[in-house]
Scaffold this motif. Structure first.
Motif, PDB file in Angstrom:
ATOM      1  N   ALA A 280       0.831  -1.210   0.000  1.00 33.11           N
ATOM      2  CA  ALA A 280       0.000   0.000   0.000  1.00 33.11           C
ATOM      3  C   ALA A 280       0.865   1.260   0.000  1.00 33.11           C
ATOM      4  CB  ALA A 280      -0.910   0.006   1.227  1.00 33.11           C
ATOM      5  N   PRO A 281       0.604   2.188  -0.920  1.00 36.47           N
ATOM      6  CA  PRO A 281       1.414   3.405  -0.998  1.00 36.47           C
ATOM      7  C   PRO A 281       1.016   4.463   0.025  1.00 36.47           C
ATOM      8  CG  PRO A 281      -0.274   3.458  -2.683  1.00 36.47           C
ATOM      9  CD  PRO A 281      -0.398   2.120  -2.003  1.00 36.47           C
ATOM     10  N   GLU A 282       1.927   5.402   0.248  1.00 40.58           N
ATOM     11  CA  GLU A 282       1.615   6.668   0.909  1.00 40.58           C
ATOM     12  C   GLU A 282       1.549   7.674  -0.243  1.00 40.58           C
ATOM     13  OE1 GLU A 282       1.362   9.981   1.604  1.00 40.58           O
ATOM     14  OE2 GLU A 282       0.708   9.183   3.490  1.00 40.58           O
ATOM     15  N   PRO A 283       0.347   8.035  -0.711  1.00 43.08           N
ATOM     16  CA  PRO A 283       0.214   8.759  -1.981  1.00 43.08           C
ATOM     17  C   PRO A 283       0.154  10.280  -1.885  1.00 43.08           C
ATOM     18  CG  PRO A 283      -1.933   7.997  -1.279  1.00 43.08           C
ATOM     19  CD  PRO A 283      -0.965   7.586  -0.200  1.00 43.08           C
ATOM     20  N   ILE A 284       0.165  10.848  -0.677  1.00 45.39           N
ATOM     21  CA  ILE A 284      -0.094  12.282  -0.547  1.00 45.39           C
ATOM     22  C   ILE A 284       1.154  13.095  -0.206  1.00 45.39           C
ATOM     23  CG2 ILE A 284      -1.454  14.022   0.687  1.00 45.39           C
ATOM     24  CD1 ILE A 284      -3.595  11.904   1.126  1.00 45.39           C
TER      25      ILE A 284
ATOM     26  N   CYS B 156      10.123   5.130  -4.044  1.00 39.14           N
ATOM     27  CA  CYS B 156       9.887   6.585  -4.030  1.00 39.14           C
ATOM     28  C   CYS B 156       9.935   7.037  -5.486  1.00 39.14           C
ATOM     29  CB  CYS B 156      10.952   7.296  -3.195  1.00 39.14           C
ATOM     30  SG  CYS B 156      10.755   7.075  -1.420  1.00 39.14           S
ATOM     31  N   GLU B 157       8.828   6.960  -6.150  1.00 41.19           N
ATOM     32  CA  GLU B 157       8.786   7.039  -7.608  1.00 41.19           C
ATOM     33  C   GLU B 157       9.021   8.430  -8.176  1.00 41.19           C
ATOM     34  OE1 GLU B 157       4.972   5.352  -8.402  1.00 41.19           O
ATOM     35  OE2 GLU B 157       5.662   3.287  -8.095  1.00 41.19           O
ATOM     36  N   LYS B 158       8.938   9.479  -7.346  1.00 38.78           N
ATOM     37  CA  LYS B 158       9.131  10.835  -7.866  1.00 38.78           C
ATOM     38  C   LYS B 158      10.426  11.496  -7.402  1.00 38.78           C
ATOM     39  CE  LYS B 158       4.466  12.223  -9.125  1.00 38.78           C
ATOM     40  NZ  LYS B 158       3.439  13.288  -9.033  1.00 38.78           N
ATOM     41  N   LEU B 159      11.162  10.849  -6.543  1.00 42.21           N
ATOM     42  CA  LEU B 159      12.461  11.399  -6.153  1.00 42.21           C
ATOM     43  C   LEU B 159      13.407  11.339  -7.346  1.00 42.21           C
ATOM     44  CD1 LEU B 159      13.343  10.025  -2.585  1.00 42.21           C
ATOM     45  CD2 LEU B 159      12.878  12.393  -3.236  1.00 42.21           C
TER      46      LEU B 159
ATOM     47  N   ILE C 200       9.284   3.993   2.477  1.00 39.34           N
ATOM     48  CA  ILE C 200       8.864   3.020   1.474  1.00 39.34           C
ATOM     49  C   ILE C 200       7.528   3.414   0.851  1.00 39.34           C
ATOM     50  CG2 ILE C 200       7.720   1.511   3.160  1.00 39.34           C
ATOM     51  CD1 ILE C 200       8.585  -0.878   1.414  1.00 39.34           C
ATOM     52  N   HIS C 201       7.469   3.303  -0.463  1.00 38.63           N
ATOM     53  CA  HIS C 201       6.235   3.468  -1.232  1.00 38.63           C
ATOM     54  C   HIS C 201       5.610   4.856  -1.053  1.00 38.63           C
ATOM     55  CE1 HIS C 201       3.216   0.431  -3.172  1.00 38.63           C
ATOM     56  NE2 HIS C 201       3.496   1.448  -3.966  1.00 38.63           N
ATOM     57  N   PHE C 202       6.462   5.879  -0.922  1.00 37.52           N
ATOM     58  CA  PHE C 202       5.987   7.263  -0.933  1.00 37.52           C
ATOM     59  C   PHE C 202       5.912   7.691  -2.402  1.00 37.52           C
ATOM     60  CE2 PHE C 202       6.633   7.133   3.475  1.00 37.52           C
ATOM     61  CZ  PHE C 202       6.271   8.329   4.085  1.00 37.52           C
TER      62      PHE C 202
END
Length: 295
Positions: free
Chosen positions: A84-88, A140-143, A111-113
């Motif tokens: 489960a992501p942390e999407p905010i 961390c897909e946007k770092l 993890i999963h930010f």
């Protein structure tokens, strides 16, 4: 007269007794503690180490040791999980007060930010006592870049999945990382397919390094990425995928007159289509790195 003295004595004794009862509570209230605050809009996560926790406001305030479970794994209560992501959250901040705290474990901290774009104040995260950094920044897909040159990793034993699936990450500064005590480094950079540069001045060794550089297809240090060579044997700046960082903060190399330019990068690791004004980091066809100043 005697009654008045007795009354005064009783008052003093009662006050003294109450003080004894309250002192431990007051002392406890003033003790420093490490904690995490999520802002009211849920977009900022701030790490503190002080005695102000009770006065902090936000959508959530958690102690640094608070956890949650997903299947058999334990995560920090503020983080995402494997599933489960942390999407905010877009920004994480280590307040200056946090530099006095000594965490012993940073597993899963970010993890999963999936929307995290920036981590500020990393110089305030003292890792001298940390023994495990398992999946600390995984997914961390946007770092796009991380400067962890201030990290002390002398006691770390586990770096598995530390940056795995950070698909936008282009530049990592691990220039002072040491792995003398690391036992597990598997999948550390796995699927970092935008990663071009890992700054590190040291040669790493580890007995468990399966698929450490798996799918890091744009990575180049002393040599270009080779999909058949993805273990710790390539974790060095002489014959592997690391780039040395000199005291100027810029990688240097000697230009071979027969070499041609293969790729151009800005000093923060962004790939460029052509040389830009100022300092450029250039990958040459002979596997070397050159700094070129264009006026």
């Amino acid at each position: 007269m005697k009654k008045q003295l007795l009354k005064n004595l009783c008052t003093v004794l009662i006050a003294w007794f109450m003080a004894l009862l309250l002192l431990p509570q007051l002392a406890q209230a003033q003790e420093k503690e490490a904690y995490v605050v999520k802002s009211s809009d849920k977009k900022t996560l701030t790490f503190y180490y002080d005695d102000q926790k009770s006065s902090r406001t936000g959508s959530n305030v958690w102690g640094i040791e608070e956890t949650k479970k997903e299947f058999s794994l334990t995560y920090p209560v503020w983080s995402g999980t494997w599933m489960a992501p942390e999407p905010i959250v877009t920004t994480a901040i280590f307040d200056a007060s946090f530099k006095d705290f000594r965490p012993q474990n940073t597993d899963f901290w970010f993890i999963h930010f999936t929307n995290l774009e920036e981590i500020k104040g990393l110089e305030n995260l003292n890792t001298s006592e940390v023994s495990s950094m398992y999946a600390m920044f995984r997914k961390c897909e946007k770092l796009t870049q991380l400067d962890l040159s201030g990290f002390n990793t002398e006691k770390v034993q586990n770096m598995q999945h530390m940056f795995a699936d950070c698909s936008s990450l282009t530049s990592l500064d691990l220039s002072n990382f040491k792995t003398d005590n690391v036992k597990y480094i598997d999948y550390m950079f796995s699927n970092c397919n935008s990663l071009t540069t890992i700054y590190c001045n040291n040669t790493w060794t580890c007995s468990n390094s399966q698929d450490m550089f798996e799918n890091c297809t744009n990575l180049q240090g002393a040599v270009k990425y080779d999909a058949s060579k993805v273990d710790v044997s390539m974790a060095n700046p002489e014959t592997g995928y690391f780039t040395k960082k000199e005291s100027t903060g810029v990688a240097t190399a000697t230009l071979n007159g027969d070499a041609s330019i293969q790729a151009i990068y800005s000093i923060d690791g962004r790939r460029l289509n052509e040389l830009q004004s100022g300092l450029n980091i250039v990958r040459m066809s002979n596997g070397t790195t050159q700094k070129i100043l264009r006026k």
